[in-house]
Design a protein around this motif. Sequence first.
Motif, PDB file in Angstrom:
ATOM      1  N   HIS A  96       0.786  -1.227   0.000  1.00  0.00           N
ATOM      2  CA  HIS A  96       0.000   0.000   0.000  1.00  0.00           C
ATOM      3  C   HIS A  96       0.815   1.272   0.000  1.00  0.00           C
ATOM      4  O   HIS A  96       0.310   2.330  -0.370  1.00  0.00           O
ATOM      5  N   ALA A  97       2.036   1.181   0.427  1.00  0.00           N
ATOM      6  CA  ALA A  97       2.800   2.429   0.504  1.00  0.00           C
ATOM      7  C   ALA A  97       3.520   2.692  -0.809  1.00  0.00           C
ATOM      8  O   ALA A  97       3.962   1.775  -1.492  1.00  0.00           O
ATOM      9  N   LYS A  98       3.653   3.968  -1.076  1.00  0.00           N
ATOM     10  CA  LYS A  98       4.442   4.332  -2.260  1.00  0.00           C
ATOM     11  C   LYS A  98       5.908   4.245  -1.862  1.00  0.00           C
ATOM     12  O   LYS A  98       6.245   4.352  -0.694  1.00  0.00           O
ATOM     13  N   ASN A  99       6.769   4.128  -2.821  1.00  0.00           N
ATOM     14  CA  ASN A  99       8.211   4.138  -2.553  1.00  0.00           C
ATOM     15  C   ASN A  99       8.641   3.133  -1.508  1.00  0.00           C
ATOM     16  O   ASN A  99       9.492   3.435  -0.677  1.00  0.00           O
ATOM     17  N   ALA A 100       8.002   1.979  -1.537  1.00  0.00           N
ATOM     18  CA  ALA A 100       8.430   0.960  -0.584  1.00  0.00           C
ATOM     19  C   ALA A 100       8.906  -0.260  -1.352  1.00  0.00           C
ATOM     20  O   ALA A 100       8.294  -0.652  -2.330  1.00  0.00           O
TER      21      ALA A 100
END
Lengths: 328, 376
Positions: free
Chosen positions: B224-228
């Motif tokens: 769900h997180a960006k840039n992960a």
Amino acid sequence: MVVFGTTFFNFDSFIGKTDSVEIIGKSVFLYCYHIIFPLLNDSGRYSLGDARRPLHETAVLVEDVVHTQLINLLQQAAEVSQLRGARVITPEDLLFLMRKDKKKLRRLLKYMFIRDYKSKIVKGIDEDDLLEDKLSGSNNTNKRQKIAQDFLNSIDQTGELLAMFEDDEVDEVKQERMERAERQTRIMDSAQYAEFCESRQLSFSKKASKFRDWLDCSSMEIKPNVVAMEILAYLAYETVAQLVDLALLVRQDMVTKAGDPFSHAISATFIQYHNSAESTAACGVEAQSDAIQPCHIREAIRRYSHKIGPLSPFTNAYRRSGMAFLAC
Amino acid sequence: MASAPRPERDLGLLAGCLPPYPPPPTTVGLLSMEQQETYLELYLDQCAAQDDLAPPRSPLFNPVVPYDMYILNASNPDTAFNSNPEVKETSGDFSSVDLSFLPDEVTQENKDQPVISSRHETEESSESQSPQSRLPSPSEQDIGLGLNSSSLSNSHSQLHPGDTDSVRPSPEKPNSDSLSLAPITPMTPMTPVSECCGIVPQLQNIVSTVNLACKLDLKKIALHAKNAEYNPKRFAAVIMRIREPRTTALIFSSGKMVCTGAKSEEQSRLAARKYARVVQKLGFPARFLDFKIQNMVGSCDVRFPIRLEGLVLTHQQFSSYEPELFPGLIYRMVKPRIVLLIFVSGKVVLTGAKERSEIYEAFENIYPILKGFKKA
């Protein structure tokens, strides 16, 4: 200390003459560059000009010597490996081969520890390095130290090998080299010093693949692993350093002072300390040649291999190849 | 009990004229005004004692960081403050950031602490259930400038009876708040480091850790997180990055997090808070416990070439120089315990510090030595 002809093989005694110190410095420390030149195949580096450059013949000879010695060392390490039934040459095998010479072994251990320490520090500086390290699994800290300690623990019967870890004695050879470097750099100007520093940074471990090819590792059945290659690179460097140290002493010995009737009987150290400007002028002979000549190297090797004394046939176990190992 | 005007008077001395504090928000102020003042007094007394003890340390280089109070606190072992160093945040860096979205929980163990208070925080391991009281953010202010009355009241609002830990550090806050506003050091004259050479090491990287105190589902976060990034086969943590401040975080399933890449303590903390916020938004009850700076790296340039061979010979027991291994000399300074990498060009990298002052001190110590080995 080895009795080396008329000269005691005392590294502390070498003091270069001021006019030739620069050149000695160059020839001593550009050796690596020259050896590595064929490995690196980087012709841009050749442009150093005149007497600053070590003699091509000397470099070729040193390269040849180092190459031969390393190949022999590798073969012996492979044999040791086989005895153990292992499939790769590990640093333990190389440590085993070096067990006889405490000083050199200690120098190698110190080098390994410094390598560990340096990777630890550099890792903390750059965040990318930190990530890399975490990603590769975190038992990398002090891995070389652990390897060395575990191995020496296992082979040590008398406790003297393990005592080396606590030993804080000054390494005379290293000290001598440091002092020599310091003397030489003191009189250099910034441009020369920059060049000097750059050449000191050369090493066999920079181009690992070329180094491997040079040693013809691919044709071997048992190949060295990564840490073993690091140690081999270090041993190659040490061999060159040793050769140069010895050659400098030989060259010193060879200087004849025509004006001095007792020169054949006096050791080089004495000459160093008491030589005056007059006698050099009186000789009319150039005090030092510009660079180390191949003859110096050959003589150095000859003397090193030729141990004097009743036990000489038994002292060096690695003479099967006909040449004593300089690095161990 | 101290009389009401007293703390104000003290603060006034230090800070110039102060508006009286507005009444604390209704939901907070769990301690009476009197009690708060007592703590304040207590703290001021302690500070006065500390000032006598604390040696002049490196002062404010970065005008954004009012480090003097921090140093005084940290250097005095008598103050039974929280073992975790207090990190003072400056609002200077936050001028464009409004952190009001960050709920209390995430920002502080002290519940009623309104978020932004960029002044100072104490990390403690106290539990916090927070009522969502908030005060307008003082984030736009520069540290050295006027006391923000709201932040003062913030500090007061932080006092929580249930929290023994917070009691001691809390009194500091109002004080540090007030002290932080003056760009001058209030009590101890500090010798500026730059008087010797005018060169100040710049911080390049800060590594810090914080405990989010809850088990995390890394897969969910990565999805769900960006840039992960998350590659369980390679490494058991999520690697997350944010652009402002430019940092990278390693988030582990235990809830612990490592934040790297920030260029100052406040930025590191701010970044850590942002990561915590992201995790929180994904539905985990993330908190912000035990924020600690683990390593600080600084660098500078003495602007003259250095003869390393001389240095390694004379400082053998501290230095190692293997040019074929690494082009720099590795110098292990004992006091403060810092490792310096010194290069021929004159560049110096300092690492291993837990506090900014250690870096400045180490550089002060090494500079005269390096001058002695200047390569003409």
